[in-house]
Each structure stands twice: as structure tokens, then as C-alpha cells.
Design a protein around this motif. Structure first.
Motif, PDB file in Angstrom:
ATOM      1  N   LYS A  35       0.773  -1.250  -0.116  1.00  0.00           N
ATOM      2  CA  LYS A  35      -0.158   0.087  -0.054  1.00  0.00           C
ATOM      3  C   LYS A  35       0.905   1.192   0.120  1.00  0.00           C
ATOM      4  CE  LYS A  35      -4.019  -2.036   2.562  1.00  0.00           C
ATOM      5  NZ  LYS A  35      -4.612  -2.263   3.884  1.00  0.00           N
ATOM      6  N   LYS A  37       3.882   1.398  -1.340  1.00  0.00           N
ATOM      7  CA  LYS A  37       4.174   1.616  -2.784  1.00  0.00           C
ATOM      8  C   LYS A  37       3.485   2.106  -3.501  1.00  0.00           C
ATOM      9  CE  LYS A  37       6.691  -1.092  -6.048  1.00  0.00           C
ATOM     10  NZ  LYS A  37       7.149  -2.549  -6.341  1.00  0.00           N
ATOM     11  N   LYS A  38       2.208   1.723  -3.532  1.00  0.00           N
ATOM     12  CA  LYS A  38       1.231   2.262  -4.401  1.00  0.00           C
ATOM     13  C   LYS A  38       1.001   3.800  -4.198  1.00  0.00           C
ATOM     14  CE  LYS A  38      -3.738   1.357  -5.578  1.00  0.00           C
ATOM     15  NZ  LYS A  38      -4.883   0.781  -5.563  1.00  0.00           N
ATOM     16  N   ALA A  39       0.815   4.044  -2.666  1.00  0.00           N
ATOM     17  CA  ALA A  39       0.374   5.587  -2.440  1.00  0.00           C
ATOM     18  C   ALA A  39       1.679   6.317  -3.035  1.00  0.00           C
ATOM     19  CB  ALA A  39       0.311   5.786  -0.944  1.00  0.00           C
ATOM     20  N   SER A  41       3.504   5.709  -5.529  1.00  0.00           N
ATOM     21  CA  SER A  41       3.639   5.999  -7.050  1.00  0.00           C
ATOM     22  C   SER A  41       2.522   6.773  -7.541  1.00  0.00           C
ATOM     23  CB  SER A  41       3.512   4.592  -7.679  1.00  0.00           C
ATOM     24  OG  SER A  41       2.040   4.121  -7.269  1.00  0.00           O
ATOM     25  N   GLN A  42       1.307   7.002  -6.741  1.00  0.00           N
ATOM     26  CA  GLN A  42       0.341   7.982  -6.966  1.00  0.00           C
ATOM     27  C   GLN A  42       0.539   9.373  -6.447  1.00  0.00           C
ATOM     28  OE1 GLN A  42      -3.087   6.150  -5.261  1.00  0.00           O
ATOM     29  NE2 GLN A  42      -3.237   4.518  -6.843  1.00  0.00           N
ATOM     30  N   GLY A  43       1.709   9.499  -5.659  1.00  0.00           N
ATOM     31  CA  GLY A  43       2.122  10.954  -5.130  1.00  0.00           C
ATOM     32  C   GLY A  43       1.388  11.340  -3.987  1.00  0.00           C
ATOM     33  N   HIS A  44       0.746  10.436  -3.137  1.00  0.00           N
ATOM     34  CA  HIS A  44       0.121  10.810  -1.897  1.00  0.00           C
ATOM     35  C   HIS A  44       1.191  10.581  -0.821  1.00  0.00           C
ATOM     36  CE1 HIS A  44      -3.577  10.650  -4.201  1.00  0.00           C
ATOM     37  NE2 HIS A  44      -3.186   9.627  -4.419  1.00  0.00           N
ATOM     38  N   GLN A  45       2.023  11.526  -0.431  1.00  0.00           N
ATOM     39  CA  GLN A  45       2.945  11.307   0.585  1.00  0.00           C
ATOM     40  C   GLN A  45       2.239  11.172   2.076  1.00  0.00           C
ATOM     41  OE1 GLN A  45       6.095  11.580   0.400  1.00  0.00           O
ATOM     42  NE2 GLN A  45       6.077  11.550  -1.998  1.00  0.00           N
ATOM     43  N   ALA A  48       1.034   7.761   2.185  1.00  0.00           N
ATOM     44  CA  ALA A  48       2.211   6.828   2.382  1.00  0.00           C
ATOM     45  C   ALA A  48       2.890   6.731   3.505  1.00  0.00           C
ATOM     46  CB  ALA A  48       3.336   7.452   1.214  1.00  0.00           C
ATOM     47  N   ILE A 162      10.555   5.646  -7.851  1.00  0.00           N
ATOM     48  CA  ILE A 162       9.819   6.639  -7.765  1.00  0.00           C
ATOM     49  C   ILE A 162      10.486   7.845  -7.093  1.00  0.00           C
ATOM     50  CG2 ILE A 162       7.773   7.682  -6.619  1.00  0.00           C
ATOM     51  CD1 ILE A 162       6.646   4.670  -6.433  1.00  0.00           C
ATOM     52  N   SER A 165       8.988  13.523  -3.242  1.00  0.00           N
ATOM     53  CA  SER A 165       8.575  14.873  -3.532  1.00  0.00           C
ATOM     54  C   SER A 165       9.568  15.789  -2.884  1.00  0.00           C
ATOM     55  CB  SER A 165       7.382  15.153  -2.963  1.00  0.00           C
ATOM     56  OG  SER A 165       7.128  15.178  -1.562  1.00  0.00           O
TER      57      SER A 165
END
Length: 196
Positions: A35, A37-39, A41-45, A48, A162, A165
């Protein structure tokens, strides 16, 4: 079944349960890492970070369960040694009686057979003691949670390729190139001050 043997059974059963719970915590940790890793990759720091904290919590839970299981197993080894000692003691009594009768007759074959049984009992005792000594393990130190979270986020991001940010980059130590730029800016300001 004596009280010691019942206690030994319960201790071994508890150790197995703790090891199963530790395995489940390990699987939960892997799910949280996925989860995370997915967050990332979607840019949701923020999401994550929550998953990283959960993964570390599950990892700590797994380690604590494994430590507790090891401690229970160590106690089980001591109880096993006590049970073995009781069995060895009863065997020794029989061996001693056999030795007394062999010594009275001075039959060399009987004395040799009694001594073989005696040595076998001591070898069994050495094996039980060696098992107990090998059952103990040392605990590992755990770092601060924030450092663990940042390290885990960086590790997963690196594995996934990835880019982190700017928020994470700002929290890190400046790179050598950034330090060189800061040093040059400071030199430029001092040069301007000298000219004026």
C-alpha cells in the motif's frame, strides 16, 4: 502425564501460537508495504506516511512476538531439562543398583554394561543441556519511529523507482552540490560587502 509434562506441552503450544501470530504480522507488514508503494507511486505522501507507520508497527509487533516466543521456548527448554533430569535421576538409581550388584560379584561384563549405561545417561544429559544453551537468543535494537518511517519510505521509493517529493527532500540532509552552492553564495555576499 505429570505436572511438568503438562506445563511443557502448554509452553510448546504457546510458542507455536506466538510464531503463527508473528507470521501473520509479517504478512500484514508486507501488505502495508504494498500500500505504501502504491501511495508513493500515486504521489500521496501523507497516505504513504500512514502506511509506512503501519508497516513499522506491524514489523515491531512481529519482532515482539518472536522475542516473546523465544522467551517462552527458553522456559520450555528449562522445563524439558527438568523432565529429562527426572528421567535421568530415575535411570541413575537403576544404574546405581546395578552397579552395586555388579561390584559385589566383581563380574567384569556386568560392570562394563553398567558403565556403558551410566555414560549413555550423561550423554543424554549433555544433549539436553546443549539444546537449552542454543535456545537462547539476543534481541535487536530498534531505532526511533520517525527515522524508520523515513528510511522505509525512501527504501520503497528506491525499489519502485519513484522520485520522492520536495517535502521529503527538504527533510533530508543537503547534498554536497547544495552545500557547494551555499558556500559560493556566502563568498559572493562577502565579496560584495568588501567592494562597498
Amino acid at each position: 502425564m505429570s505436572g511438568l509434562e503438562k506445563a511443557l506441552f502448554n509452553l510448546k503450544f504457546t510458542t507455536k501460537q506466538l510464531n503463527r501470530q508473528a507470521q501473520k504480522a509479517g504478512k500484514d507488514e508486507q501488505a502495508e508495504r504494498a500500500k505504501l508503494k502504491k501511495a508513493l507511486s500515486q504521489g500521496h505522501q501523507d497516505v504513504a506516511r500512514i502506511h509506512a507507520q503501519s508497516a513499522i508497527s506491524k514489523q515491531n509487533q512481529k519482532l515482539n512476538l518472536l522475542r516473546l516466543g523465544s522467551r517462552v521456548d527458553s522456559v520450555a527448554s528449562r522445563v524439558q531439562t527438568a523432565v529429562t533430569m527426572r528421567q535421568v535421576t530415575s535411570s541413575m538409581i537403576g544404574v546405581t543398583k546395578g552397579m552395586d550388584s555388579a561390584m559385589k560379584t566383581m563380574d567384569l561384563e556386568k560392570i562394563s554394561a553398567v558403565m556403558d549405561r551410566f555414560e549413555t545417561q550423561f550423554e543424554d544429559l549433555d544433549v539436553a543441556t546443549g539444546y537449552y544453551e542454543n535456545a537462547t537468543s539476543s534481541a535487536t535494537a530498534v531505532g526511533t519511529p520517525q527515522e524508520d518511517v523515513d528510511r522505509l519510505m525512501s527504501q520503497v521509493a528506491d525499489e519502485a523507482g519513484i522520485e520522492m517529493s520536495q517535502e521529503m527532500d527538504a527533510q533530508r540532509v543537503p547534498s554536497a552540490a547544495n552545500l557547494e552552492e551555499v558556500k559560493e553564495d556566502g563568498l559572493g555576499e562577502r565579496l560584495r560587502a568588501l567592494r562597498s
